[in-house]
Design a protein around this motif. Structure first.
Motif, PDB file in Angstrom:
ATOM      1  N   MET A   1       0.627  -1.146   0.046  1.00 47.25           N
ATOM      2  CA  MET A   1      -0.048   0.196  -0.162  1.00 47.25           C
ATOM      3  C   MET A   1       0.810   1.245  -0.017  1.00 47.25           C
ATOM      4  O   MET A   1       1.658   1.338   0.888  1.00 47.25           O
ATOM      5  CB  MET A   1      -0.901   0.195   1.254  1.00 47.25           C
ATOM      6  N   ASP A   2       0.641   2.050  -0.826  1.00 47.51           N
ATOM      7  CA  ASP A   2       1.439   3.282  -0.763  1.00 47.51           C
ATOM      8  C   ASP A   2       0.919   4.429   0.007  1.00 47.51           C
ATOM      9  O   ASP A   2      -0.045   4.370   0.662  1.00 47.51           O
ATOM     10  CB  ASP A   2       1.340   4.007  -2.438  1.00 47.51           C
ATOM     11  N   LYS A   3       2.042   5.172   0.120  1.00 48.12           N
ATOM     12  CA  LYS A   3       1.807   6.349   1.217  1.00 48.12           C
ATOM     13  C   LYS A   3       0.410   7.198   1.100  1.00 48.12           C
ATOM     14  O   LYS A   3      -0.446   7.413   1.891  1.00 48.12           O
ATOM     15  CB  LYS A   3       2.918   7.309   1.270  1.00 48.12           C
ATOM     16  N   GLN A   4       0.018   7.563  -0.065  1.00 44.90           N
ATOM     17  CA  GLN A   4      -1.194   8.331  -0.230  1.00 44.90           C
ATOM     18  C   GLN A   4      -2.345   7.690  -0.067  1.00 44.90           C
ATOM     19  O   GLN A   4      -3.324   8.196   0.538  1.00 44.90           O
ATOM     20  CB  GLN A   4      -1.197   8.489  -1.873  1.00 44.90           C
ATOM     21  N   SER A   5      -2.455   5.971  -0.314  1.00 41.26           N
ATOM     22  CA  SER A   5      -3.582   5.449   0.130  1.00 41.26           C
ATOM     23  C   SER A   5      -3.818   5.279   1.665  1.00 41.26           C
ATOM     24  O   SER A   5      -4.774   5.236   2.404  1.00 41.26           O
ATOM     25  CB  SER A   5      -3.613   3.979  -0.452  1.00 41.26           C
ATOM     26  N   ARG A   6      -2.214   5.136   2.363  1.00 43.70           N
ATOM     27  CA  ARG A   6      -2.494   4.996   3.818  1.00 43.70           C
ATOM     28  C   ARG A   6      -2.953   6.419   4.350  1.00 43.70           C
ATOM     29  O   ARG A   6      -3.752   6.381   5.524  1.00 43.70           O
ATOM     30  CB  ARG A   6      -1.275   4.647   4.394  1.00 43.70           C
ATOM     31  N   MET A   7      -2.559   7.489   3.907  1.00 41.51           N
ATOM     32  CA  MET A   7      -3.097   8.824   4.437  1.00 41.51           C
ATOM     33  C   MET A   7      -4.608   8.886   4.279  1.00 41.51           C
ATOM     34  O   MET A   7      -5.430   9.367   5.034  1.00 41.51           O
ATOM     35  CB  MET A   7      -2.280   9.941   3.655  1.00 41.51           C
ATOM     36  N   GLU A   8      -5.143   8.561   3.220  1.00 39.83           N
ATOM     37  CA  GLU A   8      -6.571   8.491   3.045  1.00 39.83           C
ATOM     38  C   GLU A   8      -7.441   7.703   3.763  1.00 39.83           C
ATOM     39  O   GLU A   8      -8.283   8.204   4.486  1.00 39.83           O
ATOM     40  CB  GLU A   8      -6.978   8.113   1.363  1.00 39.83           C
ATOM     41  N   LEU A   9      -6.733   6.804   4.312  1.00 43.91           N
ATOM     42  CA  LEU A   9      -7.489   5.687   5.259  1.00 43.91           C
ATOM     43  C   LEU A   9      -7.498   6.408   6.561  1.00 43.91           C
ATOM     44  O   LEU A   9      -8.436   6.216   7.357  1.00 43.91           O
ATOM     45  CB  LEU A   9      -6.713   4.297   5.244  1.00 43.91           C
ATOM     46  N   ARG A  10      -6.371   7.066   6.947  1.00 42.71           N
ATOM     47  CA  ARG A  10      -6.140   7.306   8.275  1.00 42.71           C
ATOM     48  C   ARG A  10      -7.359   8.825   8.357  1.00 42.71           C
ATOM     49  O   ARG A  10      -7.779   9.026   9.112  1.00 42.71           O
ATOM     50  CB  ARG A  10      -4.872   7.837   8.312  1.00 42.71           C
ATOM     51  N   ARG A  11      -7.382   9.456   7.211  1.00 41.24           N
ATOM     52  CA  ARG A  11      -8.239  10.535   7.280  1.00 41.24           C
ATOM     53  C   ARG A  11      -9.783  10.176   7.498  1.00 41.24           C
ATOM     54  O   ARG A  11     -10.514  10.919   8.108  1.00 41.24           O
ATOM     55  CB  ARG A  11      -8.041  11.360   5.995  1.00 41.24           C
ATOM     56  N   LYS A  12     -10.210   9.096   6.664  1.00 40.11           N
ATOM     57  CA  LYS A  12     -11.528   8.513   6.710  1.00 40.11           C
ATOM     58  C   LYS A  12     -11.524   8.079   8.283  1.00 40.11           C
ATOM     59  O   LYS A  12     -12.884   8.056   8.723  1.00 40.11           O
ATOM     60  CB  LYS A  12     -11.588   7.499   5.605  1.00 40.11           C
ATOM     61  N   ALA A  13     -10.631   7.375   8.933  1.00 40.05           N
ATOM     62  CA  ALA A  13     -10.714   6.879  10.306  1.00 40.05           C
ATOM     63  C   ALA A  13     -10.885   7.913  11.230  1.00 40.05           C
ATOM     64  O   ALA A  13     -11.287   7.903  12.380  1.00 40.05           O
ATOM     65  CB  ALA A  13      -9.883   5.879  10.481  1.00 40.05           C
ATOM     66  N   GLY A  14     -10.554   9.202  10.856  1.00 41.46           N
ATOM     67  CA  GLY A  14     -10.505  10.381  11.801  1.00 41.46           C
ATOM     68  C   GLY A  14      -9.054  10.524  12.517  1.00 41.46           C
ATOM     69  O   GLY A  14      -9.107  11.308  13.515  1.00 41.46           O
ATOM     70  N   TYR A  15      -8.092   9.862  11.988  1.00 40.12           N
ATOM     71  CA  TYR A  15      -6.546   9.825  12.923  1.00 40.12           C
ATOM     72  C   TYR A  15      -5.945  11.244  12.224  1.00 40.12           C
ATOM     73  O   TYR A  15      -4.947  11.616  12.677  1.00 40.12           O
ATOM     74  CB  TYR A  15      -5.879   8.674  12.607  1.00 40.12           C
ATOM     75  N   ARG A  16      -6.185  11.799  10.905  1.00 43.54           N
ATOM     76  CA  ARG A  16      -5.491  12.664  10.223  1.00 43.54           C
ATOM     77  C   ARG A  16      -6.443  13.767   9.903  1.00 43.54           C
ATOM     78  O   ARG A  16      -7.658  13.420   9.449  1.00 43.54           O
ATOM     79  CB  ARG A  16      -4.852  12.222   9.143  1.00 43.54           C
ATOM     80  N   ASP A  17      -6.352  14.978   9.988  1.00 47.30           N
ATOM     81  CA  ASP A  17      -6.741  16.211   9.828  1.00 47.30           C
ATOM     82  C   ASP A  17      -6.776  16.327   8.357  1.00 47.30           C
ATOM     83  O   ASP A  17      -5.574  16.212   7.965  1.00 47.30           O
ATOM     84  CB  ASP A  17      -6.681  17.209  10.596  1.00 47.30           C
TER      85      ASP A  17
END
Length: 144
Positions: free
Chosen positions: A1-17
């Motif tokens: 999984m690339d970095k962009q996909s991981r960031m999107e999953l974290r944002r959807k989960a509420g871990y990243r603004d």
């Protein structure tokens, strides 16, 4: 999984603004040249106004006299060049504040300003219809 996909999953989960959009503050479009014929100085000023709302005169920062707005195309002469400053003062007194004069409508060709005081006297007679309106000239004479 690339970095962009991981960031999107974290944002959807509420871990990243989501990054906040940057707001650019625009600076004034033009710097206007203000010249004082008493102390023979010229200063550039910017205002957070529309160019048509810029003040026509301000207090000279050097001698506390009157500095006239001569637009963005004005090139001041050297402080020691008294003949050129006399020409500038003569043109200002007659309503020519170094704005472009276009004799042909919808043309980019402009009339060059005179080089000497003698040429300025002919210039004022020839192009008097392009001079600033009379209240502008009266306000300059009252300020002196």
């Amino acid at each position: 999984m690339d970095k962009q996909s991981r960031m999107e999953l974290r944002r959807k989960a509420g871990y990243r603004d989501l990054p906040k959009p940057q707001v650019k503050v625009q600076s004034p479009v033009y710097s206007m040249s203000f010249a004082c014929c008493n102390c023979k100085t010229s200063n550039m000023r910017q205002f957070n106004l529309a160019p048509c709302d810029y003040p026509r005169t301000i207090e000279c920062p050097v001698c506390k006299g009157v500095a006239v707005n001569l637009g963005r195309h004005f090139k001041p002469p050297k402080n020691s060049d008294t003949a050129q400053w006399k020409k500038v003062e003569y043109l200002i007194e007659h309503g020519f504040v170094f704005q472009k004069i276009r004799t042909i409508k919808n043309s980019y060709d402009s009339v060059p300003y005179p080089e000497t005081l003698a040429q300025a006297k002919e210039f004022v007679i020839k192009y008097q219809q392009y001079a600033a309106e009379p209240p502008y000239i009266k306000s300059l004479k009252q300020d002196k």
